[in-house]
Design a protein around this motif. Structure first.
Motif, PDB file in Angstrom:
ATOM      1  N   PHE A 146      -4.288   6.887   4.453  1.00 52.68           N
ATOM      2  CA  PHE A 146      -3.094   6.319   3.845  1.00 52.68           C
ATOM      3  C   PHE A 146      -1.916   7.295   3.856  1.00 52.68           C
ATOM      4  CE2 PHE A 146      -5.800   3.353   0.957  1.00 52.68           C
ATOM      5  CZ  PHE A 146      -6.044   2.540   2.053  1.00 52.68           C
ATOM      6  N   THR A 147      -2.214   8.571   3.685  1.00 50.52           N
ATOM      7  CA  THR A 147      -1.146   9.572   3.685  1.00 50.52           C
ATOM      8  C   THR A 147      -0.426   9.583   5.025  1.00 50.52           C
ATOM      9  OG1 THR A 147      -2.323  10.974   2.097  1.00 50.52           O
ATOM     10  CG2 THR A 147      -0.606  12.021   3.435  1.00 50.52           C
ATOM     11  N   GLU A 148      -1.191   9.554   6.100  1.00 53.19           N
ATOM     12  CA  GLU A 148      -0.599   9.558   7.438  1.00 53.19           C
ATOM     13  C   GLU A 148       0.184   8.273   7.689  1.00 53.19           C
ATOM     14  OE1 GLU A 148      -2.054  11.159  11.579  1.00 53.19           O
ATOM     15  OE2 GLU A 148      -3.196   9.350  11.077  1.00 53.19           O
ATOM     16  N   ILE A 149      -0.379   7.152   7.285  1.00 53.75           N
ATOM     17  CA  ILE A 149       0.303   5.869   7.510  1.00 53.75           C
ATOM     18  C   ILE A 149       1.599   5.809   6.719  1.00 53.75           C
ATOM     19  CG2 ILE A 149       0.132   3.363   7.230  1.00 53.75           C
ATOM     20  CD1 ILE A 149      -2.897   3.674   7.756  1.00 53.75           C
ATOM     21  N   ARG A 150       1.589   6.346   5.507  1.00 53.46           N
ATOM     22  CA  ARG A 150       2.816   6.381   4.708  1.00 53.46           C
ATOM     23  C   ARG A 150       3.892   7.222   5.412  1.00 53.46           C
ATOM     24  NH1 ARG A 150      -0.917   6.724  -0.063  1.00 53.46           N
ATOM     25  NH2 ARG A 150      -0.618   4.760  -1.220  1.00 53.46           N
ATOM     26  N   ALA A 177       1.932  -4.830  11.138  1.00 56.41           N
ATOM     27  CA  ALA A 177       0.483  -4.639  11.143  1.00 56.41           C
ATOM     28  C   ALA A 177       0.000  -4.056   9.820  1.00 56.41           C
ATOM     29  CB  ALA A 177       0.075  -3.727  12.302  1.00 56.41           C
ATOM     30  N   VAL A 178       0.689  -3.042   9.332  1.00 57.16           N
ATOM     31  CA  VAL A 178       0.298  -2.420   8.067  1.00 57.16           C
ATOM     32  C   VAL A 178       0.460  -3.417   6.920  1.00 57.16           C
ATOM     33  CG1 VAL A 178       0.795  -0.578   6.407  1.00 57.16           C
ATOM     34  CG2 VAL A 178       0.877  -0.098   8.864  1.00 57.16           C
ATOM     35  N   GLY A 179       1.569  -4.121   6.899  1.00 57.63           N
ATOM     36  CA  GLY A 179       1.820  -5.089   5.831  1.00 57.63           C
ATOM     37  C   GLY A 179       0.844  -6.241   5.797  1.00 57.63           C
ATOM     38  N   CYS A 180       0.368  -6.633   6.977  1.00 52.88           N
ATOM     39  CA  CYS A 180      -0.542  -7.767   7.070  1.00 52.88           C
ATOM     40  C   CYS A 180      -2.016  -7.382   6.939  1.00 52.88           C
ATOM     41  CB  CYS A 180      -0.347  -8.492   8.399  1.00 52.88           C
ATOM     42  SG  CYS A 180       1.256  -9.306   8.569  1.00 52.88           S
ATOM     43  N   ALA A 184      -4.016  -2.304   0.820  1.00 58.29           N
ATOM     44  CA  ALA A 184      -3.639  -1.211  -0.078  1.00 58.29           C
ATOM     45  C   ALA A 184      -2.188  -0.763   0.126  1.00 58.29           C
ATOM     46  CB  ALA A 184      -4.581  -0.029   0.118  1.00 58.29           C
ATOM     47  N   LEU A 185      -1.661  -0.965   1.321  1.00 56.82           N
ATOM     48  CA  LEU A 185      -0.299  -0.529   1.615  1.00 56.82           C
ATOM     49  C   LEU A 185       0.648  -1.706   1.843  1.00 56.82           C
ATOM     50  CD1 LEU A 185      -1.038   2.489   4.007  1.00 56.82           C
ATOM     51  CD2 LEU A 185      -0.474   2.553   1.569  1.00 56.82           C
ATOM     52  N   HIS A 186       0.205  -2.886   1.477  1.00 58.31           N
ATOM     53  CA  HIS A 186       0.995  -4.098   1.711  1.00 58.31           C
ATOM     54  C   HIS A 186       2.399  -3.996   1.111  1.00 58.31           C
ATOM     55  CE1 HIS A 186       2.188  -8.321   1.832  1.00 58.31           C
ATOM     56  NE2 HIS A 186       2.408  -8.253   0.526  1.00 58.31           N
ATOM     57  N   MET A 223      -0.569 -17.388   3.525  1.00 55.66           N
ATOM     58  CA  MET A 223      -1.858 -17.943   3.951  1.00 55.66           C
ATOM     59  C   MET A 223      -3.029 -17.284   3.237  1.00 55.66           C
ATOM     60  SD  MET A 223      -1.407 -18.517   8.073  1.00 55.66           S
ATOM     61  CE  MET A 223      -0.906 -16.822   8.444  1.00 55.66           C
ATOM     62  N   GLY A 224      -2.722 -16.271   2.405  1.00 56.46           N
ATOM     63  CA  GLY A 224      -3.781 -15.576   1.688  1.00 56.46           C
ATOM     64  C   GLY A 224      -4.639 -14.712   2.584  1.00 56.46           C
ATOM     65  N   ARG A 225      -4.041 -14.176   3.643  1.00 57.01           N
ATOM     66  CA  ARG A 225      -4.815 -13.422   4.621  1.00 57.01           C
ATOM     67  C   ARG A 225      -4.439 -11.946   4.696  1.00 57.01           C
ATOM     68  NH1 ARG A 225      -7.928 -16.051   7.987  1.00 57.01           N
ATOM     69  NH2 ARG A 225      -7.696 -14.492   9.642  1.00 57.01           N
ATOM     70  N   VAL A 226      -3.695 -11.460   3.726  1.00 56.51           N
ATOM     71  CA  VAL A 226      -3.361 -10.029   3.722  1.00 56.51           C
ATOM     72  C   VAL A 226      -4.647  -9.223   3.592  1.00 56.51           C
ATOM     73  CG1 VAL A 226      -2.270  -8.160   2.424  1.00 56.51           C
ATOM     74  CG2 VAL A 226      -1.040 -10.299   2.791  1.00 56.51           C
ATOM     75  N   GLY A 227      -4.800  -8.246   4.460  1.00 60.45           N
ATOM     76  CA  GLY A 227      -5.994  -7.405   4.428  1.00 60.45           C
ATOM     77  C   GLY A 227      -7.107  -7.871   5.345  1.00 60.45           C
TER      78      GLY A 227
END
Length: 235
Positions: A146-150, A177-180, A184-186, A223-227
């Motif tokens: 998560f640190t790297e993605i942030r 891609a990260v948001g969908c 945890a990072l949505h 659509m309730g598909r996050v993650g």
């Protein structure tokens, strides 16, 4: 099938209309203009034949290169072979889909994504951002850094509007891609999506549009598909 037989079949399946479309998007000779749907029908004849897949990609023919990506077993490719594929990906379809998809499912996904993202070469950088985006979409959240993605999200927010043309598109896709796919990072990805707003990319003489990250992420949320994770990113 042999290499010659596959190439003959590709020529048979090609169409001038598809060829004209691909040329407008950035493909260049040699290629026959085979639709992706038709290429998928040939996968069963190439799959598991590593040397045939390598020969197809090495041909420089777009249709054959795309088929190679659909057919090859990613984990059988060495880091050097993936580096070579990235260098040969001369236009965005090969960089964003073929190379990025194979690299993301290889044993070198993060190593190559990090290296490629830092490249000054437009298509190599596209490979990098697209590889990392695919990796996020397939990897369980608990295995993601998560640190790297942030830090990458921050890089997008800070530099996207001054980046090279197709790199802007790939960075925007990374945020989506990260948001969908990373629950945890949505919210953090959504915040970046709002901040970057509309991304301008020259798509040539085509009707293609750059997706608005906020809208794309919101659709998945509705659509309730996050993650939700993908089993494969090859398409």
């Amino acid at each position: 099938m042999t290499f010659e037989e596959v190439m003959s079949k590709l020529e048979e399946l090609g169409s001038e209309q598809t060829k004209k479309t691909f040329l407008r998007h950035g493909a260049r000779e040699p290629f026959f203009g085979v639709k992706v749907g038709e290429l998928k029908k040939l996968v069963k004849f190439v799959k598991k034949d590593r040397e045939l897949a390598l020969a197809l990609y090495e041909s420089g023919n777009h249709d054959a290169m795309y088929l190679a990506g659909l057919s090859v077993q990613p984990k059988t490719l060495s880091k050097d072979e993936l580096q070579k594929w990235a260098k040969q990906a001369y236009w965005h379809l090969l960089a964003e889909y073929t190379v990025a998809g194979v690299a993301a499912e290889s044993g070198y996904a993060l190593e190559l994504a990090r290296e490629w993202i830092a490249s000054s070469d437009e298509m190599i950088a596209v490979c990098g951002w697209s590889t990392y985006a695919n990796y996020v979409c397939m990897t369980p959240d608990e295995q993601l850094d998560f640190t790297e993605i942030r830090l990458l999200l921050e890089q997008v927010q800070t530099t996207i509007h001054t980046e090279k043309n197709r790199v802007r598109y790939a960075m925007n896709s990374f945020v989506i891609a990260v948001g969908c796919c990373c629950e945890a990072l949505h919210e953090e990805a959504m915040d970046v999506a709002r901040r970057i707003g509309t991304i301008h990319v020259d798509v040539g003489q085509t009707a293609c549009k750059v997706p608005l990250a906020v809208e794309s992420i919101d659709k998945v949320k509705a659509m309730g598909r996050v993650g939700t994770k993908k089993k494969t990113c090859m398409c």
